[in-house]
Design a protein around this motif. Sequence first.
Motif, PDB file in Angstrom:
ATOM      1  N   GLY A 154       0.787  -1.224   0.000  1.00 10.22           N
ATOM      2  CA  GLY A 154       0.000   0.000   0.000  1.00 10.22           C
ATOM      3  C   GLY A 154       0.820   1.275   0.000  1.00 10.22           C
ATOM      4  N   ALA A 155       0.124   2.377  -0.176  1.00 14.87           N
ATOM      5  CA  ALA A 155       0.733   3.706  -0.210  1.00 14.87           C
ATOM      6  C   ALA A 155       0.189   4.544   0.936  1.00 14.87           C
ATOM      7  CB  ALA A 155       0.448   4.384  -1.551  1.00 14.87           C
ATOM      8  N   LEU A 156       0.877   5.637   1.226  1.00 13.74           N
ATOM      9  CA  LEU A 156       0.465   6.506   2.325  1.00 13.74           C
ATOM     10  C   LEU A 156       0.530   7.962   1.885  1.00 13.74           C
ATOM     11  CD1 LEU A 156      -0.315   6.683   5.341  1.00 13.74           C
ATOM     12  CD2 LEU A 156       2.128   6.829   5.868  1.00 13.74           C
ATOM     13  N   MET A 157      -0.525   8.707   2.198  1.00 13.22           N
ATOM     14  CA  MET A 157      -0.617  10.114   1.811  1.00 13.22           C
ATOM     15  C   MET A 157      -0.993  10.960   3.024  1.00 13.22           C
ATOM     16  SD  MET A 157      -0.269   9.081  -1.310  1.00 13.22           S
ATOM     17  CE  MET A 157      -0.297  10.670  -2.146  1.00 13.22           C
ATOM     18  N   ARG A 158      -0.727  12.247   2.914  1.00  9.22           N
ATOM     19  CA  ARG A 158      -1.265  13.222   3.859  1.00  9.22           C
ATOM     20  C   ARG A 158      -2.161  14.175   3.068  1.00  9.22           C
ATOM     21  NH1 ARG A 158      -0.204  10.650   8.109  1.00  9.22           N
ATOM     22  NH2 ARG A 158       1.920  10.610   8.933  1.00  9.22           N
ATOM     23  N   TRP A 159      -3.296  14.526   3.666  1.00 11.13           N
ATOM     24  CA  TRP A 159      -4.186  15.503   3.060  1.00 11.13           C
ATOM     25  C   TRP A 159      -4.324  16.680   3.999  1.00 11.13           C
ATOM     26  CZ3 TRP A 159      -6.641  14.763  -1.649  1.00 11.13           C
ATOM     27  CH2 TRP A 159      -6.463  13.493  -2.207  1.00 11.13           C
ATOM     28  N   PHE A 160      -4.168  17.872   3.442  1.00 11.58           N
ATOM     29  CA  PHE A 160      -4.258  19.091   4.233  1.00 11.58           C
ATOM     30  C   PHE A 160      -5.491  19.865   3.812  1.00 11.58           C
ATOM     31  CE2 PHE A 160       0.140  17.780   4.169  1.00 11.58           C
ATOM     32  CZ  PHE A 160       0.486  17.872   5.513  1.00 11.58           C
ATOM     33  N   GLY A 161      -6.261  20.276   4.822  1.00 11.86           N
ATOM     34  CA  GLY A 161      -7.521  20.956   4.565  1.00 11.86           C
ATOM     35  C   GLY A 161      -7.329  22.262   3.823  1.00 11.86           C
TER      36      GLY A 161
ATOM     37  N   TYR B  32      -5.021  14.823   7.356  1.00 12.91           N
ATOM     38  CA  TYR B  32      -5.629  13.508   7.257  1.00 12.91           C
ATOM     39  C   TYR B  32      -4.581  12.511   6.789  1.00 12.91           C
ATOM     40  CZ  TYR B  32      -9.768  16.451   7.308  1.00 12.91           C
ATOM     41  OH  TYR B  32     -10.702  17.389   7.634  1.00 12.91           O
ATOM     42  N   SER B  33      -4.567  11.361   7.432  1.00 15.62           N
ATOM     43  CA  SER B  33      -3.701  10.272   6.999  1.00 15.62           C
ATOM     44  C   SER B  33      -4.526   9.354   6.108  1.00 15.62           C
ATOM     45  CB  SER B  33      -3.167   9.487   8.196  1.00 15.62           C
ATOM     46  OG  SER B  33      -2.241  10.259   8.923  1.00 15.62           O
ATOM     47  N   VAL B  34      -4.002   9.062   4.916  1.00 12.63           N
ATOM     48  CA  VAL B  34      -4.742   8.261   3.936  1.00 12.63           C
ATOM     49  C   VAL B  34      -3.883   7.077   3.522  1.00 12.63           C
ATOM     50  CG1 VAL B  34      -5.955   8.287   1.724  1.00 12.63           C
ATOM     51  CG2 VAL B  34      -5.841  10.377   3.116  1.00 12.63           C
ATOM     52  N   TYR B  35      -4.363   5.875   3.844  1.00 13.55           N
ATOM     53  CA  TYR B  35      -3.683   4.654   3.427  1.00 13.55           C
ATOM     54  C   TYR B  35      -4.408   4.102   2.212  1.00 13.55           C
ATOM     55  CZ  TYR B  35      -2.374  -0.265   3.229  1.00 13.55           C
ATOM     56  OH  TYR B  35      -1.954  -1.495   2.784  1.00 13.55           O
ATOM     57  N   LEU B  36      -3.666   3.790   1.138  1.00 18.56           N
ATOM     58  CA  LEU B  36      -4.256   3.320  -0.109  1.00 18.56           C
ATOM     59  C   LEU B  36      -3.910   1.864  -0.356  1.00 18.56           C
ATOM     60  CD1 LEU B  36      -3.311   6.354  -2.380  1.00 18.56           C
ATOM     61  CD2 LEU B  36      -5.463   5.937  -1.202  1.00 18.56           C
ATOM     62  N   ALA B  37      -4.912   1.086  -0.743  1.00 15.40           N
ATOM     63  CA  ALA B  37      -4.719  -0.321  -1.066  1.00 15.40           C
ATOM     64  C   ALA B  37      -5.432  -0.635  -2.374  1.00 15.40           C
ATOM     65  CB  ALA B  37      -5.257  -1.218   0.048  1.00 15.40           C
TER      66      ALA B  37
END
Length: 254
Positions: free
Chosen positions: A181-188, A201-206
């Motif tokens: 998987g991958a990992l992202m950060r999202w900023f408002g 926000y921490s976003v884990y992608l599968a």
Amino acid sequence: MNNQLTKIVLAIIVLASSSLALADHHAAPRTAALEAFFCSFEKGKDMDDLLKVTAEWDEWIDTSDSKAYDAYVMQPVINTGADFPYDYFWLGVAKNHETMGHNSDEWMKTGGKIAAKFDAVAPCDTHILMTSQVVKPSSNNVKGGFAQISSCELKDGANMGSLMAADKQWVSWMTDNEMPGALMRWFGGVGEAKDSTTDFYSVYLAESLAQRGKAHDMMMAGGGAALSSIYDDVMTCDVPRVYLGTPVGGKSAS
């Protein structure tokens, strides 16, 4: 949109995350612009009706003056219904906010007829702009898949520097232990609820629920303890939610 819904906002990162990977470990983080529309089906309408309209939208954007832009329909898969009283949200991706703005200008000028068709199927009452950052890129360029999202807050005394240092340690753990998987950060960004206390926000992608499940098993078998040792002094996050992202076309943002 209330604070709890805002915490759900950042759901997938450009499921073509490999195009946003860091050039090297010394480079500044690469970012992308996102927009999200939160929508619910009219009575008697469903996803089949929506995809008919998205097919028309795909033709429109390919023949318009819009620049690189990919889009995804995000459907809740594992969540509490009261926290997300919508049927789906539309996620749009562009390489930067200038490009996103250019495309929005074009949509407002020439997309009215298709916008009316979207409204007839599933009107949207919330529109938010966001910024994404890659923490751990995908190992391939598969588009679509599952996004597991948690809203997070920095702890007292922590800052972006300490977050990035912790991220480096966690990515090393994921790599050494071959966690998929991958990992992202999202900023408002623009449009979020005024009372939101979320810092990012921490976003884990599968690619599949099986892949997400493998990572979950790894967390239960020691990954959770490693995660806590790395992040406990840096951030606190809420219970994650999972969404399915389906690509609906557009001019490739990659």
